[in-house]
Design an enzyme around this catalytic site. Structure first.
Site, PDB file in Angstrom:
ATOM      1  N   SER A  53       0.831  -1.214   0.000  1.00 36.01           N
ATOM      2  CA  SER A  53       0.000   0.000   0.000  1.00 36.01           C
ATOM      3  C   SER A  53       0.863   1.261   0.000  1.00 36.01           C
ATOM      4  CB  SER A  53      -0.956   0.006   1.200  1.00 36.01           C
ATOM      5  OG  SER A  53      -0.235   0.050   2.420  1.00 36.01           O
ATOM      6  N   HIS A  54       2.162   1.129   0.311  1.00 37.48           N
ATOM      7  CA  HIS A  54       3.043   2.300   0.333  1.00 37.48           C
ATOM      8  C   HIS A  54       4.340   2.073  -0.442  1.00 37.48           C
ATOM      9  CE1 HIS A  54       0.018   3.242   3.265  1.00 37.48           C
ATOM     10  NE2 HIS A  54       0.311   4.511   3.039  1.00 37.48           N
ATOM     11  N   ARG A  58       2.371   4.005  -4.876  1.00 32.45           N
ATOM     12  CA  ARG A  58       2.261   5.427  -4.522  1.00 32.45           C
ATOM     13  C   ARG A  58       2.926   6.369  -5.533  1.00 32.45           C
ATOM     14  NH1 ARG A  58      -1.530   6.838  -0.733  1.00 32.45           N
ATOM     15  NH2 ARG A  58      -1.865   4.983   0.523  1.00 32.45           N
ATOM     16  N   LEU A 130       5.277   4.150   7.787  1.00 30.08           N
ATOM     17  CA  LEU A 130       5.967   4.819   8.906  1.00 30.08           C
ATOM     18  C   LEU A 130       7.115   3.984   9.476  1.00 30.08           C
ATOM     19  CD1 LEU A 130       5.715   7.505  10.378  1.00 30.08           C
ATOM     20  CD2 LEU A 130       4.055   6.460  11.918  1.00 30.08           C
ATOM     21  N   ASP A 194      -4.982   0.730   1.167  1.00 31.15           N
ATOM     22  CA  ASP A 194      -5.557  -0.602   0.938  1.00 31.15           C
ATOM     23  C   ASP A 194      -6.985  -0.505   0.390  1.00 31.15           C
ATOM     24  OD1 ASP A 194      -3.440  -2.345   1.481  1.00 31.15           O
ATOM     25  OD2 ASP A 194      -3.722  -2.111   3.640  1.00 31.15           O
TER      26      ASP A 194
HETATM   27  N1  NDP Z   1       1.789   8.156   5.844  1.00 29.76           N
HETATM   28  C1  NDP Z   1       0.560   8.071   6.281  1.00 29.76           C
HETATM   29  O1  NDP Z   1      -0.081   9.078   6.535  1.00 29.76           O
HETATM   30  C2  NDP Z   1      -0.080   6.750   6.498  1.00 29.76           C
HETATM   31  C3  NDP Z   1       0.629   5.582   6.322  1.00 29.76           C
HETATM   32  N2  NDP Z   1       0.033   4.396   6.604  1.00 29.76           N
HETATM   33  C4  NDP Z   1       0.831   3.183   6.445  1.00 29.76           C
HETATM   34  O2  NDP Z   1       0.047   2.117   5.966  1.00 29.76           O
HETATM   35  C5  NDP Z   1       0.683   0.903   6.289  1.00 29.76           C
HETATM   36  C6  NDP Z   1      -0.341  -0.159   6.547  1.00 29.76           C
HETATM   37  O3  NDP Z   1      -0.999   0.083   7.761  1.00 29.76           O
HETATM   38  P1  NDP Z   1      -2.058  -0.990   8.299  1.00 29.76           P
HETATM   39  O4  NDP Z   1      -2.911  -1.439   7.179  1.00 29.76           O
HETATM   40  O5  NDP Z   1      -2.694  -0.482   9.514  1.00 29.76           O
HETATM   41  O6  NDP Z   1      -1.099  -2.196   8.649  1.00 29.76           O
HETATM   42  P2  NDP Z   1      -1.490  -3.738   8.910  1.00 29.76           P
HETATM   43  O7  NDP Z   1      -2.828  -3.818   9.548  1.00 29.76           O
HETATM   44  O8  NDP Z   1      -1.246  -4.513   7.680  1.00 29.76           O
HETATM   45  O9  NDP Z   1      -0.355  -4.170   9.953  1.00 29.76           O
HETATM   46  C7  NDP Z   1      -0.218  -3.485  11.162  1.00 29.76           C
HETATM   47  C8  NDP Z   1       0.891  -4.094  11.990  1.00 29.76           C
HETATM   48  O10 NDP Z   1       0.453  -5.360  12.506  1.00 29.76           O
HETATM   49  C9  NDP Z   1       1.296  -6.401  12.065  1.00 29.76           C
HETATM   50  N3  NDP Z   1       0.446  -7.548  11.771  1.00 29.76           N
HETATM   51  C10 NDP Z   1      -0.478  -7.662  10.810  1.00 29.76           C
HETATM   52  N4  NDP Z   1      -1.115  -8.855  10.904  1.00 29.76           N
HETATM   53  C11 NDP Z   1      -0.542  -9.498  11.954  1.00 29.76           C
HETATM   54  C12 NDP Z   1      -0.748 -10.787  12.541  1.00 29.76           C
HETATM   55  N5  NDP Z   1      -1.672 -11.615  12.091  1.00 29.76           N
HETATM   56  N6  NDP Z   1       0.008 -11.110  13.604  1.00 29.76           N
HETATM   57  C13 NDP Z   1       0.960 -10.258  14.088  1.00 29.76           C
HETATM   58  N7  NDP Z   1       1.192  -9.039  13.558  1.00 29.76           N
HETATM   59  C14 NDP Z   1       0.454  -8.672  12.515  1.00 29.76           C
HETATM   60  C15 NDP Z   1       2.020  -5.877  10.848  1.00 29.76           C
HETATM   61  O11 NDP Z   1       3.275  -6.523  10.695  1.00 29.76           O
HETATM   62  P3  NDP Z   1       3.816  -6.910   9.213  1.00 29.76           P
HETATM   63  O12 NDP Z   1       4.180  -5.590   8.583  1.00 29.76           O
HETATM   64  O13 NDP Z   1       4.982  -7.790   9.441  1.00 29.76           O
HETATM   65  O14 NDP Z   1       2.686  -7.579   8.501  1.00 29.76           O
HETATM   66  C16 NDP Z   1       2.166  -4.396  11.200  1.00 29.76           C
HETATM   67  O15 NDP Z   1       3.259  -4.133  12.011  1.00 29.76           O
HETATM   68  C17 NDP Z   1       1.612   1.224   7.446  1.00 29.76           C
HETATM   69  O16 NDP Z   1       2.946   1.090   7.003  1.00 29.76           O
HETATM   70  C18 NDP Z   1       1.316   2.663   7.780  1.00 29.76           C
HETATM   71  O17 NDP Z   1       2.425   3.424   8.237  1.00 29.76           O
HETATM   72  C19 NDP Z   1      -1.233   4.290   7.065  1.00 29.76           C
HETATM   73  C20 NDP Z   1      -1.958   5.428   7.255  1.00 29.76           C
HETATM   74  C21 NDP Z   1      -1.479   6.744   6.943  1.00 29.76           C
HETATM   75  O1  LIG Z   2      -2.823   4.679   3.428  1.00 27.26           O
HETATM   76  C1  LIG Z   2      -3.123   5.739   4.018  1.00 27.26           C
HETATM   77  O2  LIG Z   2      -4.042   5.787   4.852  1.00 27.26           O
HETATM   78  C2  LIG Z   2      -2.370   6.975   3.714  1.00 27.26           C
HETATM   79  N1  LIG Z   2      -1.189   6.855   3.205  1.00 27.26           N
HETATM   80  C3  LIG Z   2      -0.347   7.925   2.787  1.00 27.26           C
HETATM   81  C4  LIG Z   2      -0.825   9.244   3.238  1.00 27.26           C
HETATM   82  C5  LIG Z   2      -2.296   9.357   3.252  1.00 27.26           C
HETATM   83  C6  LIG Z   2      -2.970   8.258   3.994  1.00 27.26           C
END
Ligand code: NDP
Ligand SMILES: O=C(O)C1=NCCCC1
Length: 343
Positions: A53-54, A58, A130, A194
């Site tokens: 997703s990143h 992107r 992040l 996502d």
């Molecule tokens: N820049 C921005 O403004 C934004 C960036 N993001 C980015 O989006 C990305 C995805 O976020 P998000 O979808 O919440 O992430 P996920 O829900 O995929 O994962 C969240 C965390 O939980 C871990 N995890 C997932 N499934 C399991 C499991 N079954 N057992 C144990 N650990 C688990 C992941 O490890 P693993 O990675 O090893 O799977 C990760 O560290 C992040 O990198 C985040 O920084 C999100 C929002 C805004």
């Molecule tokens: O996946 C997200 O949520 C975001 N990623 C990059 C910045 C905006 C929000």
């Protein structure tokens, strides 16, 4: 950029080859060489680790944002030595990663001397995962926590309309034997990226991720993206964490709240213009026992009760695979990247 697909014809390239391709794209669209390198390494690292997703998904968003004039791709961050445990950076309307890179030496020096140091980044754009911002500190024996706010698309628990961003929290800590303990999670039920990927693939989301334009629960990612909104994860608990992120990443740094910037005059702009906070701790300064041994003991106990997957395990598996066999991209994606690079 097409979403990763299991069915499309694919090709592989090395991490260095992907960095170099992405660097060309950033340079071609108006960044300085330093910014191009920094963003290319960040984005290629996400792709290498299977953080799709990143990753390269992107790149068109970066390009359209740079083309729109919303962000300054040549910004020079201004580092401010604010207090014994406090560093601030004005990212000068540039990307957050170069601002962190500029402040990093002072931040680490302060953390090592005082035991703890805070970095407040403002006037910055964060469009990436992040974990790359915190994991390197753990490789140096430090504990790091970071938060960043994004753009209004999440309805606070109990409210009617969106206000918060997807507001991730990332944490990294060293351990004695093995990769650092790292987690990185959006405080929304699902990351916005996502939802976009699901929409492109024509897939439904699991229940409980978002609402449509009428505030009704929906599993349709397009309904969420077109006038709908996301929900926080874990109801009131994720909502409280998201509120905390707004306070730390924006109110404390001098950056914008997720609802405060208006990009409507910049068609194509995708990067949230907000702020970011990092807290770095030197565990050798605490009175406790060796931190890395203690974190290893915690992991040992977690495995002992049947845990098979730590946060970060999947990424490291993907990283090892990519390092051994190369990073896999489908041919259409690679062709799009080459076109954006002008080659
Ligand atoms: N820049 C921005 O403004 C934004 C960036 N993001 C980015 O989006 C990305 C995805 O976020 P998000 O979808 O919440 O992430 P996920 O829900 O995929 O994962 C969240 C965390 O939980 C871990 N995890 C997932 N499934 C399991 C499991 N079954 N057992 C144990 N650990 C688990 C992941 O490890 P693993 O990675 O090893 O799977 C990760 O560290 C992040 O990198 C985040 O920084 C999100 C929002 C805004
Ligand atoms: O996946 C997200 O949520 C975001 N990623 C990059 C910045 C905006 C929000």
């Amino acid at each position: 950029m097409s979403a990763p697909s299991d069915h499309a014809a694919s090709c592989t390239l090395s991490f260095d080859a992907l960095v170099s391709l992405l660097e060309k794209i950033f340079l071609r669209h108006g960044t300085s060489t330093e910014v191009a390198r920094c963003l290319a390494e960040n984005c290629a690292g996400a792709e290498r680790d299977g953080a799709h997703s990143h990753g390269v998904f992107r790149i068109p968003g970066y390009v359209s944002t740079l083309n729109s004039g919303w962000v300054n791709g040549k910004a020079v961050p201004v580092v401010e030595d604010v207090a014994s445990g406090f560093v601030a950076v004005d990212a000068s309307n540039g990307f957050a990663q170069p601002a962190l890179a500029a402040a990093r030496p002072l931040l680490v020096a302060k953390a090592r001397s005082a035991g703890i140091a805070v970095l407040a980044i403002r006037n910055s754009h964060h469009f990436a995962a992040l974990w790359p911002d915190v994991e390197p500190f753990a490789y140096e024996g430090l504990v790091a926590l970071s938060v960043v706010n994004s753009m209004t698309c999440v309805v606070p628990h109990g409210a009617d309309r969106p206000l918060f961003g997807t507001n991730p929290i990332a944490f990294a800590a060293p351990r004695a034997d093995g990769e650092p303990i790292v987690f990185d999670l959006a405080t929304s039920a699902i990351a916005h990226g996502d939802v976009q990927i699901a929409a492109r693939k024509g897939e439904l989301l699991p229940p409980g991720m978002g609402v449509d334009s009428l505030g009704q629960p929906t599993r349709d990612p397009k309904a969420i993206l077109e006038g709908g909104a996301l929900l926080p994860f874990g109801g009131h608990k994720g909502s409280a964490l998201s509120m905390m992120v707004e306070l730390l990443a924006a109110a404390l740094t001098g950056g914008n709240f997720s609802f405060e910037f208006d990009w409507h005059n910049h068609p194509g702009a995708k990067t949230p213009w907000t702020g970011q906070l990092l807290i770095v701790i030197d565990p050798s300064k605490t009175a406790g026992q060796n931190f890395a041994e203690r974190s290893q003991e915690l992991v040992r106990q977690m495995h002992g009760v049947g845990l098979r997957r730590l946060p970060g395990d999947r990424r490291h598996r993907e990283r090892s695979k990519s390092n051994e066999h190369g990073i896999t991209l489908d041919e259409q994606t690679l062709a799009q990247l080459r076109e954006l690079a002008g080659i």
